[in-house]
Design an enzyme around this catalytic site. Structure first.
Site, PDB file in Angstrom:
ATOM      1  N   ASP A 114       0.619  -1.309   0.228  1.00  0.00           N
ATOM      2  CA  ASP A 114      -0.320  -0.078  -0.256  1.00  0.00           C
ATOM      3  C   ASP A 114       1.044   1.083  -0.204  1.00  0.00           C
ATOM      4  O   ASP A 114       2.117   1.184   0.425  1.00  0.00           O
ATOM      5  CB  ASP A 114      -1.022   0.123   1.719  1.00  0.00           C
ATOM      6  CG  ASP A 114      -1.670  -0.692   1.522  1.00  0.00           C
ATOM      7  OD1 ASP A 114      -2.439  -0.991  -0.060  1.00  0.00           O
ATOM      8  OD2 ASP A 114      -2.459  -1.137   2.277  1.00  0.00           O
ATOM      9  N   ASP A 131      -6.611  -1.156  -4.971  1.00  0.00           N
ATOM     10  CA  ASP A 131      -8.202  -1.359  -3.704  1.00  0.00           C
ATOM     11  C   ASP A 131      -9.202   0.118  -4.629  1.00  0.00           C
ATOM     12  O   ASP A 131     -10.646  -0.060  -4.687  1.00  0.00           O
ATOM     13  CB  ASP A 131      -7.474  -0.263  -2.417  1.00  0.00           C
ATOM     14  CG  ASP A 131      -6.275  -1.520  -1.663  1.00  0.00           C
ATOM     15  OD1 ASP A 131      -7.165  -3.160  -2.048  1.00  0.00           O
ATOM     16  OD2 ASP A 131      -5.628  -0.869  -0.914  1.00  0.00           O
TER      17      ASP A 131
END
EC number: 3.4.23.36
Length: 157
Positions: A114, A131
């Site tokens: 991330d 995402d």
């Protein structure tokens, strides 16, 4: 001429590949040291051991196997629901390409890579391109399924 099912599968594969490839390319740049800081968004490296908002991180290594089972189960279901798959090949390509990319991270890096950190006015969870593509894919699928499907039904009536 391709049959409708073959055309849908081809669309799915192309979208899957584009999302998967783009996500992995961005993550490669992040892993190689790309960083950015601003007043609104930072690009930082974080390995997420859980799912959204680090939920289920207590499952540790078992989470990736659970996710593989879920992805395979959903794909088998979609192959049995040909009309659903045909009508939403793009959205499913987005969701599966992003999902498989995140699962690959778990095997290769021990967690999902991330990097987008939004912090203007409040702190938000750190997330990645995959995402966002999952959110967009599901959002478009829901909009098309509920709103545009109702318009089609009204026209037929």
């Amino acid at each position: 001429m391709l049959k409708t099912t073959q055309k849908s599968l081809l669309i799915f594969i192309v979208v899957f590949s584009l999302i998967f490839g783009t996500d992995q390319a961005i993550k490669y740049a992040i892993l190689e040291g790309f960083r950015y800081e601003s007043l609104i968004i930072d690009i930082v490296l974080v390995f997420n051991k859980g799912v959204a908002f680090s939920l289920l991180s207590f499952l540790e290594g078992g989470l990736k196997y659970l996710q593989i089972l879920l992805i395979l189960g959903l794909f088998i279901f979609l192959m049995c629901q040909k009309e659903l798959f045909k009508n939403h090949a793009i959205e499913f390509g987005m969701v599966f390409g992003a999902g498989v990319s995140n699962v690959l991270d778990r095997f290769v890096h021990g967690g999902v890579v991330d990097y987008v950190y939004y912090h203007y006015g409040f702190d938000f969870a750190i997330f990645n391109f995959a995402d966002v593509m999952i959110d967009v894919g599901v959002g478009v699928l829901l909009l098309r399924q509920f709103f545009f499907k109702q318009k089609q039904n009204k026209i037929k009536a």
